[in-house]
Design a protein around this motif. Structure first.
Motif, short mmCIF file in Angstrom:
data_model
loop_
_atom_site.label_atom_id
_atom_site.label_comp_id
_atom_site.label_asym_id
_atom_site.label_seq_id
_atom_site.Cartn_x
_atom_site.Cartn_y
_atom_site.Cartn_z
N ARG A 3 27.73 7.83 -20.13
CA ARG A 3 28.75 7.89 -19.42
C ARG A 3 29.45 6.84 -20.63
N THR A 4 28.42 6.00 -20.88
CA THR A 4 29.36 4.88 -21.80
C THR A 4 29.95 4.89 -23.33
N THR A 5 29.04 6.27 -24.19
CA THR A 5 29.43 6.48 -25.20
C THR A 5 31.07 7.44 -24.65
N LEU A 6 31.17 8.09 -23.23
CA LEU A 6 32.10 8.57 -23.09
C LEU A 6 33.23 7.73 -23.16
N ALA A 7 33.09 6.85 -22.24
CA ALA A 7 34.25 5.39 -21.78
C ALA A 7 34.80 4.63 -23.73
N LEU A 8 33.87 4.48 -24.33
CA LEU A 8 34.03 3.35 -25.77
C LEU A 8 34.72 4.93 -26.39
N GLU A 9 34.42 6.23 -26.43
CA GLU A 9 35.36 7.16 -27.43
C GLU A 9 36.72 7.08 -26.12
N ALA A 10 36.69 7.52 -24.95
CA ALA A 10 38.30 7.45 -24.51
C ALA A 10 39.22 6.81 -25.28
N GLU A 15 36.97 -5.26 -26.37
CA GLU A 15 37.83 -3.92 -25.97
C GLU A 15 36.79 -2.70 -25.68
N ALA A 16 35.66 -3.35 -25.59
CA ALA A 16 34.42 -2.44 -25.94
C ALA A 16 33.61 -2.80 -24.26
N ALA A 17 34.04 -4.31 -23.56
CA ALA A 17 33.87 -4.67 -22.42
C ALA A 17 34.94 -4.39 -21.70
N SER A 18 36.90 -3.88 -22.07
CA SER A 18 37.18 -3.11 -21.06
C SER A 18 37.12 -2.48 -21.01
N ALA A 19 36.56 -1.13 -21.46
CA ALA A 19 36.33 0.06 -22.01
C ALA A 19 35.71 0.58 -20.80
N VAL A 20 34.59 0.06 -20.74
CA VAL A 20 32.80 0.02 -19.22
C VAL A 20 33.94 -0.58 -18.24
N GLY A 21 34.86 -1.67 -18.21
CA GLY A 21 35.32 -2.19 -16.84
C GLY A 21 33.96 -3.75 -16.66
N ALA A 22 33.77 -4.36 -17.52
CA ALA A 22 32.90 -5.08 -17.67
C ALA A 22 33.57 -6.78 -17.76
N ASP A 23 33.33 -7.26 -16.84
CA ASP A 23 33.36 -9.17 -16.45
C ASP A 23 32.81 -9.71 -17.87
N ILE A 24 31.61 -9.31 -17.64
CA ILE A 24 30.89 -9.92 -18.26
C ILE A 24 29.88 -9.20 -19.01
N ALA A 25 29.78 -9.00 -20.19
CA ALA A 25 28.98 -7.87 -20.84
C ALA A 25 28.34 -8.43 -22.63
N GLY A 26 27.36 -7.63 -22.74
CA GLY A 26 27.10 -8.16 -24.02
C GLY A 26 27.22 -7.03 -24.91
N VAL A 27 28.09 -7.00 -25.81
CA VAL A 27 27.87 -5.27 -26.77
C VAL A 27 27.77 -5.40 -27.95
N ASP A 28 26.76 -4.58 -27.75
CA ASP A 28 26.32 -4.18 -29.29
C ASP A 28 26.81 -3.76 -30.79
N LEU A 29 26.89 -4.02 -31.29
CA LEU A 29 27.71 -3.69 -33.02
C LEU A 29 26.53 -3.19 -34.26
N ILE A 30 27.14 -2.03 -35.03
CA ILE A 30 26.25 -1.95 -36.21
C ILE A 30 27.48 -1.68 -37.10
N GLU A 31 26.20 -2.85 -38.21
CA GLU A 31 27.09 -2.66 -39.73
C GLU A 31 26.39 -0.72 -39.82
N ASP A 32 27.91 -0.25 -40.81
CA ASP A 32 27.35 1.07 -41.70
C ASP A 32 26.86 0.27 -43.01
N ARG A 33 26.03 1.14 -43.69
CA ARG A 33 26.41 0.77 -45.11
C ARG A 33 27.66 0.07 -45.68
N ASP A 34 28.51 0.70 -45.34
CA ASP A 34 30.07 0.27 -46.27
C ASP A 34 30.16 -0.50 -45.26
N GLY A 35 29.25 -1.45 -44.23
CA GLY A 35 30.39 -2.49 -44.52
C GLY A 35 31.17 -2.24 -42.71
N ARG A 36 31.19 -0.74 -42.40
CA ARG A 36 32.31 -0.52 -41.29
C ARG A 36 31.30 -0.48 -39.66
#
Length: 292
Positions: free
Chosen positions: A99-106, A232-253
């Motif tokens: 459900r998180t993935t769907l919200a982020l994709e949307a 934007e990720a916190a907003s996408a799932v509707g969270a006021d308080i959020a820990g957002v996990d990000l990852i970098e690929d080898r190209d820095g994206r």
């Protein structure tokens, strides 16, 4: 509902938590420092009746570690007219990786290639499409537990043979994701009230970089991209308080991995020291919500 303190009408805040850890103690201290009346409510002793009933709290901070109890407690309290942070909707979305993935994709946010197989065989077929190496993750879970690295089809077949023998239909669903070739670290960002408090690098000895598994943290410069993706990720799932996990690929994206509704911030706090007080910012946000 049982175990309800006798403090109706005084603007008290409840902190739901069956386990009091370092973060909860910081929150209790911050509430005390600001003179905010509150009750610690252990969800293990709580029960609710159906329908709207008077409650002794105007707002509730949901720190319950058990996902099912956290979601149902939020639903019950909201039905009784109490404002819960995070909301029941956010708790349910964040607590389910698909459900998180769907919200982020949307929301149009970049994420790793991910699929959900409705049977073990379907998950294997999905992996053939995604490619190897890959990961299989439990739909509900934290701290990197039960996340398995799949180097090839043979390993995946062994894992899903075991999965197919597990009881319960949800166990047979396969949440699979491409394994990002990251530079030995990921990023944890903390968002409160739509504002980024900061971000840290989490570095571990293995491919999993959870602080609960021994990862080390150090401050990460909050670039405009990190700030934008985190808020934007916190907003996408509707969270006021959020820990957002990000990852970098080898190209820095940068890609968004997941959003945590019950953010654990001890590692973040140790990296920032006195420069950012997460607990105090959370309490201030609750006070602002209560004054609206």
């Amino acid at each position: 509902m049982s175990s309800t303190p006798e403090h109706p009408g005084d603007g008290r805040i409840a902190v739901l938590a069956s386990r009091v850890g370092a973060d909860e103690k910081r929150l209790f201290d911050a509430l005390d420092r600001r003179g905010v009346p509150f009750d610690h409510v252990d969800t293990r002793g709580q029960w609710f009746t159906a329908g709207r009933r008077p409650m002794p709290w105007t707002h509730v901070l949901n720190r319950e570690i058990g996902q099912t109890r956290a979601a149902y407690a939020a639903r019950c309290l909201a039905a009784a007219g109490v404002e819960v942070v995070n909301s029941a909707d956010a708790t349910e979305v964040c607590g389910d990786k698909w459900r998180t993935t769907l919200a982020l994709e949307a929301a149009g946010l970049p994420t790793p290639r991910t699929a959900l197989g409705l049977t073990p065989q379907a998950a294997l077929d999905a992996l053939d499409h995604i490619g190897y190496p890959a990961l299989v993750k439990p739909l509900v879970g934290s701290w990197g537990r039960l996340v398995v690295r799949l180097p090839d089809r043979a390993a995946a077949e062994g894992v899903f043979e075991y999965v197919g023998a597990l009881p319960g239909p949800q166990s047979h669903l396969g949440y699979v994701q491409e394994l990002i070739d990251k530079p030995g670290r990921d990023i944890r960002a903390v968002v409160v009230g739509g504002e980024l408090l900061g971000a840290v690098y989490r570095t571990g000895e293995f491919w999993r970089t959870n602080v609960a598994l021994g990862a080390r943290t150090r401050p990460c410069e909050a670039s405009p991209e990190i700030t934008k993706l985190s808020v934007e990720a916190a907003s996408a799932v509707g969270a006021d308080i959020a820990g957002v996990d990000l990852i970098e690929d080898r190209d820095g994206r940068l890609l968004v991995l997941e959003v945590n509704h019950r953010v654990e911030f001890s590692g973040f706090q140790s990296a920032f020291g006195d420069r950012v007080d997460v607990a105090d910012r959370i309490v201030e946000h609750l006070r602002e919500r209560a004054q609206r």
